[in-house]
Design a protein around this motif. Structure first.
Motif, PDB file in Angstrom:
ATOM      1  N   LYS A 181       3.018   6.036  -7.458  1.00  0.00           N
ATOM      2  CA  LYS A 181       2.101   6.964  -8.104  1.00  0.00           C
ATOM      3  C   LYS A 181       2.593   8.403  -7.995  1.00  0.00           C
ATOM      4  O   LYS A 181       2.609   9.157  -8.981  1.00  0.00           O
ATOM      5  N   THR A 227       0.831  -1.200   0.000  1.00  0.00           N
ATOM      6  CA  THR A 227       0.000   0.000   0.000  1.00  0.00           C
ATOM      7  C   THR A 227       0.867   1.251   0.000  1.00  0.00           C
ATOM      8  O   THR A 227       0.634   2.207  -0.748  1.00  0.00           O
ATOM      9  N   ARG A 228       1.895   1.232   0.834  1.00  0.00           N
ATOM     10  CA  ARG A 228       2.787   2.392   0.929  1.00  0.00           C
ATOM     11  C   ARG A 228       3.630   2.535  -0.325  1.00  0.00           C
ATOM     12  O   ARG A 228       3.786   3.631  -0.863  1.00  0.00           O
ATOM     13  N   LEU A 260      -2.241  12.891  -3.955  1.00  0.00           N
ATOM     14  CA  LEU A 260      -3.215  12.047  -4.630  1.00  0.00           C
ATOM     15  C   LEU A 260      -4.588  12.265  -4.020  1.00  0.00           C
ATOM     16  O   LEU A 260      -4.722  12.534  -2.832  1.00  0.00           O
ATOM     17  N   ASP A 303       4.117   9.340   1.120  1.00  0.00           N
ATOM     18  CA  ASP A 303       3.113   8.293   0.941  1.00  0.00           C
ATOM     19  C   ASP A 303       1.816   8.903   0.430  1.00  0.00           C
ATOM     20  O   ASP A 303       0.885   9.153   1.185  1.00  0.00           O
ATOM     21  N   GLY A 304       1.792   9.183  -0.871  1.00  0.00           N
ATOM     22  CA  GLY A 304       0.612   9.792  -1.475  1.00  0.00           C
ATOM     23  C   GLY A 304       0.698  11.293  -1.624  1.00  0.00           C
ATOM     24  O   GLY A 304      -0.259  11.932  -2.069  1.00  0.00           O
ATOM     25  N   TYR A 307       3.051   1.457  -3.388  1.00  0.00           N
ATOM     26  CA  TYR A 307       2.268   1.829  -4.569  1.00  0.00           C
ATOM     27  C   TYR A 307       1.925   3.318  -4.552  1.00  0.00           C
ATOM     28  O   TYR A 307       1.962   3.986  -5.592  1.00  0.00           O
ATOM     29  N   ALA A 308       1.616   3.861  -3.380  1.00  0.00           N
ATOM     30  CA  ALA A 308       1.348   5.297  -3.275  1.00  0.00           C
ATOM     31  C   ALA A 308       2.594   6.091  -3.663  1.00  0.00           C
ATOM     32  O   ALA A 308       2.496   7.131  -4.335  1.00  0.00           O
ATOM     33  N   ARG A 309       3.761   5.605  -3.267  1.00  0.00           N
ATOM     34  CA  ARG A 309       5.005   6.293  -3.629  1.00  0.00           C
ATOM     35  C   ARG A 309       5.276   6.198  -5.121  1.00  0.00           C
ATOM     36  O   ARG A 309       5.771   7.153  -5.730  1.00  0.00           O
TER      37      ARG A 309
END
Length: 311
Positions: A177, A170-171, A310, A200-201, A173-175
């Protein structure tokens, strides 16, 4: 199939938007061409480093350590699985060194080490006895020749142990993006970059810009229009000589990409952007989703800081 080939068949996330209720495409929540190197080339995310180098574990008395750097005898190469597949979030590995002083070293890793504005990955290493060891950060050794997985507790691992790596997907993938979104921000604002950070996002870039009256909504609209193109994100390499012949590829003012081995990794967003970068990215810009510009700050006479997040 070799052990390393089998490792590449570990669990990975699919690229693309994640439809509701489709388990295989949803970011996995956890509790907290391959590159083989003896001397690991510094991984440069394309964003100037801020805040100095990461903190290294404090020294422990020798009797508290399973081994010390002086006792290192292995010369085995570390396979950087995140380089060949940034969507790989589980994989197998073998412990090379397990030391509270220097961290755990593995023969292969899916954990990206802190550097170039991108934080180090976190997650867990599951030992052969099923015990989970929390990875609280991933960094380079002080000489930047090795990748160290820093654990939150004294490791019960030993060299030769076969372990399972589980990334905090989760962390990560946010990075991924936000990192790709920052590349697009540098397209929407085509000015030299003086600094930046990936969170993180959320993230930011600092630009060398003369006096200007920027509008947050206008910048966000530009970036979102680029995201909606759903452009493919790929990588390739060039030689140091080719980079010298194309200096415009480097957008950062104060930092140059590492030239170890004479090869520079480029990240290309089809039809939009091409620049040196060693960080992790999504495969298509459409995966990012919409972003907002949360702040525009003046940080000096010519420095403007643009923050994005995001939605």
């Amino acid at each position: 199939m070799t052990d390393r080939a089998a490792r590449r068949e570990g669990i990975r996330q699919k690229a693309g938007p994640c439809p509701d209720g489709h388990e295989t495409n949803e970011p996995m929540e956890l509790a907290s061409p391959p590159c083989y190197l003896h001397e690991i080339d510094p991984i440069w995310s394309g964003i100037p480093v801020e805040g100095g180098e990461p903190s290294y574990p404090s020294k422990k008395p020798e009797n508290e350590c399973a081994s010390t750097p002086e006792k290192r005898e292995h010369t085995q190469m570390t396979e950087l699985l995140f380089r060949s597949d940034s969507y790989l979030h589980e994989a197998d590995a073998v412990v090379l060194v397990a030391d509270q002083q220097t961290g755990v070293e593995l023969d292969a890793t899916i954990f990206y080490p802190q550097g170039g504005g991108q934080p180090g990955d976190v997650g867990v290493i599951v030992g052969p006895n099923g015990v989970e060891h929390t990875v609280q950060n991933t960094i380079y050794s002080p000489d930047r020749s090795r990748i160290l997985h820093l654990l939150s507790e004294l490791p019960t691992l030993s060299p030769g142990d076969k372990v399972r790596l589980k990334l905090d997907w989760t962390r990560r993938y946010a990075r991924m993006k936000i990192h790709t979104a920052l590349h697009l921000l540098s397209v929407a604002l085509p000015y030299p970059v003086t600094g930046g950070a990936i969170g993180d996002g959320s993230g930011r870039l600092d630009f060398d810009i003369p006096e200007a009256d920027f509008d947050k909504e206008e910048i966000a609209a530009r970036v979102n229009a680029l995201i909606e193109r759903d452009a493919e994100v790929t990588e390739r390499t060039i030689t140091a000589a080719e980079l010298d012949a194309n200096p415009g590829l480097v957008k950062t003012m104060s930092v140059q990409p590492p030239r170890d081995g004479g090869v520079i990794r480029l990240v290309e967003i089809a039809g939009l952007d091409l620049q040196p970068c060693g960080g992790t990215h999504v495969r298509r810009t459409g995966e990012i989703g919409p972003i907002v510009v949360t702040a525009i700050e003046k940080k000096g006479k010519l420095n403007r800081r643009v923050r994005i997040a995001l939605l």
